[in-house]
Design a protein around this motif. Structure first.
Motif, short mmCIF file in Angstrom:
data_model
loop_
_atom_site.label_atom_id
_atom_site.label_comp_id
_atom_site.label_asym_id
_atom_site.label_seq_id
_atom_site.Cartn_x
_atom_site.Cartn_y
_atom_site.Cartn_z
N ASP A 157 0.81 -1.21 0.00
CA ASP A 157 0.00 0.00 0.00
C ASP A 157 0.84 1.27 0.00
O ASP A 157 0.28 2.37 0.10
CB ASP A 157 -0.92 0.01 1.23
N ASP A 190 -2.92 3.06 -7.61
CA ASP A 190 -3.96 2.44 -6.77
C ASP A 190 -3.72 2.74 -5.30
O ASP A 190 -4.65 3.08 -4.56
CB ASP A 190 -3.99 0.93 -7.00
N ALA A 191 -2.46 2.63 -4.88
CA ALA A 191 -2.14 2.88 -3.47
C ALA A 191 -2.37 4.33 -3.10
O ALA A 191 -2.90 4.64 -2.03
CB ALA A 191 -0.69 2.49 -3.20
N GLU A 193 -4.48 6.44 -4.49
CA GLU A 193 -5.92 6.71 -4.46
C GLU A 193 -6.54 6.20 -3.17
O GLU A 193 -7.47 6.81 -2.63
CB GLU A 193 -6.58 6.06 -5.68
N LYS A 194 -6.03 5.08 -2.63
CA LYS A 194 -6.57 4.54 -1.39
C LYS A 194 -6.22 5.43 -0.19
O LYS A 194 -7.04 5.65 0.69
CB LYS A 194 -6.03 3.13 -1.15
N THR A 195 -4.97 5.90 -0.15
CA THR A 195 -4.53 6.71 1.00
C THR A 195 -4.99 8.15 0.89
O THR A 195 -5.05 8.85 1.90
CB THR A 195 -3.00 6.68 1.11
#
Length: 789
Positions: A157, A190-191, A193-195
């Motif tokens: 992540d 992707d990481a 956007e998650k954080t």
């Protein structure tokens, strides 16, 4: 190098650490925490740190300072301890700490990550696309690759870990590693956007966009080939170079509409996402400019550049984008303002790089360049003042129209350099776009008229169709260029077997401006110049120009239109020695034939340049003429040029004229109606004197340039009193007449005659006048041409 920052960024900038040694700036971790906003905002400026992953991180100073440990490691952990050792310059101790840490605790991602970064730096200088001989470099790069991969697996992540691994692979010289970076940067996106980390999201979006852009480079403008053919560029091609484009199109046809749209659209979307997430980063905005300029979306580029210039008043790159867009929209006055404002904001080094004059000079010395100047080596060897003078003279003499406030060719030059920098700059290879192979050709010759990509490498004869792409650029002027694009790379090189040919072309034709709409609208003004000796070492020049009114005013639906006419003379130092400008009003429906204008100017010694221009401002139709006058002999036996015009008549019939000025004749451009007469006027200088007189022989020959047709032509020669002169010898296409003359002793002897062309057919004729001093047997002559319509 001075970097310009928006005011709000300068207020937020952290104070530098006074005890940090300079060499520590080479290490990414130290840079990550001490990141300078100026680096994030202006990566276009040349700097070596572009090769390091965290140096490219678009962190603002406040965020970098607030983040105590960029790896997410708590104080006192091995990664934090090693980081502090790096800051003190003790890399060996830092490596020892990290190696011990990962042996003790394999699942420590921060230690693996920092271990990878330090080894990346250790192997950076020895890394190349070719075979690496140094075993220590190989080992460092292997450790860097393994350590960063382990870090990403232990902390999937972490967008930062994925971004660094992606950049590490992008700096590889192998396509396989560069392709693997695409998936890694996708994981980073992707990481991020998650954080919700906007800065990491911006960097990941930009890198994702560039990955898509490299795919676009290889798929754009594809051409279908017959039977799987590819371009063959052997050392000794059996097809002529001027037929290169015909050779390509004989087996390849470009797909319409152009291919690559899906990759282009996806890349553009990611660039917009990166700019939205971090508007302060100039690299992201440059990539957005690149994408818009590539598809000639000039209105959008202008809008984006204008908004960024307002947001960041000191951002010169935004002003360059505005200048490029305005220029391509043919708003030249506004483009000049935009470019000038950008140049003012640059530091001296960046400004010199952008406007580098050698970009349009011959790359190697030639006989012509040694005689007249104009190659890079000769230019580099001149003193600074002379280089600036040569550059100023070039742009002054190559200004298409001095009647406008802009130098259209120099604006085109700036637009080409800016486009090339936007389009082909490769940050991972530390390569500026205008210095790339495609950038060099673009700056010299402008946008190609045809661009296509053909599968297969053109350089290596045993290459397969899957080994890259050959990009073909073709110009209507007859130039064709081939570039090899390796899969996974966004940088194309001139095909190896074609490089000598390209160098020869650049030496023969170093630059052209034929792509400009302004050039297409400029007509030619026929001009004729005759020089006569004047006092001292000066020269009197009679300049006659025929304004092509038909092309300037044709089709204008108004009663009367203004026409600006400008005449000026420059000396060898590009100083204006005389200017005459006027505006006349004309009725377009009453125009018939060219309008004749004549000027007489006294010129100084050395080279002089005459410019004549006409401009109809409403339609922007223009015409021009420029003539370079070489030094004219100021003493000794010789003669003037031959002035052509109407029948010459002396002003005082009671005495012989002492100067050409004492003869009345309406000078012409050398274009005469059939059946008219051609007046000749010249001066002879310093004839020998015997018994108070000078005796000399005059030989006049006329030769028809269009051979064949009706046999013979009729010409008769008359003096100023209308009497036939001399004995003529006439052939099928030539006429020669010789006669002797005697004149009172004088430094200057004036002759004036008329050629009766009543029986001569239309066409072009070459005229030669020779003077033989009978006392000394010395000869002098002048040649010119005229046309009978």
């Amino acid at each position: 190098m001075r970097f310009v920052q928006p005011p709000e960024a300068r207020r937020a900038a952290p104070a530098p650490r006074p005890n940090a040694p300079f060499k520590l700036a080479l290490f990414p971790l130290a840079l990550f925490r001490l990141a300078s906003f100026k680096l994030a905002l202006f990566p276009l400026a040349p700097f070596n740190l572009a090769l390091f992953p965290l140096a490219l991180s678009p962190l603002s100073p406040t965020q970098a300072t607030a983040q105590r440990a960029p790896l997410g490691a708590a104080p006192g952990t091995p990664a934090a301890i090693a980081d502090s050792l790096v800051l003190r310059g003790d890399t060996s101790a830092a490596l020892a700490v990290l190696e011990s840490a990962v042996r003790t605790n394999f699942k420590d991602p921060a230690s693996w990550y920092l271990l990878g970064l330090i080894n990346w730096e250790r192997g950076r200088k020895g890394r190349s696309a070719t075979y690496i001989k140094d075993k220590t470099v190989i080992k460092a790069l292997q450790v860097a690759d393994s350590a960063m991969r382990i870090a990403t697996q232990l902390a999937p992540d972490s967008a930062r870990y994925w971004l660094s691994l992606s950049r590490f692979n992008l700096q590889s010289g192998y396509s396989t590693m560069r392709f693997s970076s695409q998936g890694q940067v996708g994981n980073a996106l992707d990481a991020a956007e998650k954080t919700g980390d906007r800065l990491l999201l911006a960097e990941a979006a930009d890198l994702t966009g560039m990955a898509m852009w490299r795919r676009y480079e290889a798929s754009a403008n594809r051409a279908l080939t017959e039977d799987g053919q590819r371009i063959q560029l052997a050392q000794n091609n059996n097809w002529p170079r001027d037929k290169a484009y015909d050779y390509v199109t004989s087996f390849a046809k470009k797909i319409e509409p152009p291919t690559g749209t899906s990759d282009y659209t996806a890349a553009l979307e990611r660039f917009r996402q990166a700019v939205d997430a971090d508007s302060t980063n100039q690299r992201y905005s440059r990539h957005l400019f690149m994408a818009l300029a590539e598809r000639k979306r000039w209105d959008e580029l202008l809008d984006v550049g204008t908004r960024r210039a307002r947001q960041f008043p000191l951002d010169f790159q935004a002003r360059l984008a505005r200048g490029l867009a305005l220029h391509r929209l043919q708003r030249y006055a506004d483009a000049k303002v935009a470019f000038d404002s950008a140049l003012v904001l640059m530091d001296e080094e960046e400004r010199e790089r952008l406007v580098r004059f050698t970009r349009i000079l011959r790359p190697r010395p030639t006989k012509a360049s040694r005689e007249a100047g104009g190659d890079s080596a000769q230019y580099a060897g001149l003193p600074e003042g002379q280089r600036r003078g040569l550059e100023e003279m070039y742009w002054y003499m190559n200004d298409p129209l001095t009647l406008t406030n802009e130098n259209e060719y120099r604006l085109e030059f700036l637009a080409r350099v800016v486009f090339a920098d936007f389009r082909w700059t490769d940050d991972d290879l530390n390569l500026r776009g205008a210095d790339s192979d495609r950038g060099d050709i673009y700056v010299r010759y402008g946008p190609p008229d045809t661009e296509m990509g053909i599968q297969g490498n053109a350089t290596f004869q045993n290459a397969t169709l899957t080994s890259g792409v050959t990009i073909v650029w073709a110009y209507k002027a007859g130039f064709t260029f081939f570039f090899d694009l390796t899969p996974g790379f966004g940088t194309a090189r001139i095909a190896m077997n074609d490089r000598n040919t390209v160098e020869e072309l650049k030496n023969a034709v170093p630059v052209t401006w034929t792509n400009m709409p302004t050039t297409a609208l400029i007509d030619t003004i026929p001009v004729r110049i005759a020089r006569f000796r004047a006092a001292g070492d000066s020269t009197d020049a009679v300049v006659v120009a025929g304004m092509p009114l038909d092309s300037l005013l044709r089709g204008l639906d108004v009663d009367r239109v203004p026409l600006d006419i400008d005449f000026r003379v420059f000396d060898q130092f590009v100083r204006v020695q005389g200017v005459e400008s006027l505006q006349i009003a004309l009725r377009p429906d009453s125009v018939s034939g060219p309008a004749r204008r004549a000027w007489t100017r006294r010129l100084g010694p050395g080279i002089n340049v005459v410019r004549v221009e006409a401009l109809q401002a409403d339609s922007r139709r223009a015409a021009r003429a420029m003539a370079r006058l070489m030094p004219f002999e100021s003493g000794g036996f010789g003669m003037s040029d031959v002035l052509l015009g109407t029948r010459p008549v002396p002003r005082d019939a009671t005495q012989a004229p002492r100067s050409w000025r004492e003869v009345d004749m309406e000078p012409g451009t050398g274009d005469f109606a059939r059946g008219s007469s051609v007046g000749l006027l010249w001066e002879a200088y310093d004839l020998a004197v015997r018994d108070g007189t000078s005796k000399y022989r005059v030989a006049i020959s006329v030769e028809r340039q269009e051979k064949g047709g009706a046999a013979g032509f009729g010409i008769r020669l008359f003096d100023g009193l209308g009497r036939a002169v001399g004995r003529a010898q006439q052939g099928r296409d030539t006429f020669t007449i010789t006669f002797d003359r005697q004149a009172a002793a004088a430094r200057t002897t004036v002759d004036y005659l008329s050629l009766d062309l009543a029986e001569s057919p239309s066409g072009t004729y070459r005229l030669r006048v020779e003077v033989l001093d009978l006392a000394t047997q010395r000869r002098t002559s002048r040649e010119t041409q005229f046309r009978i319509r």
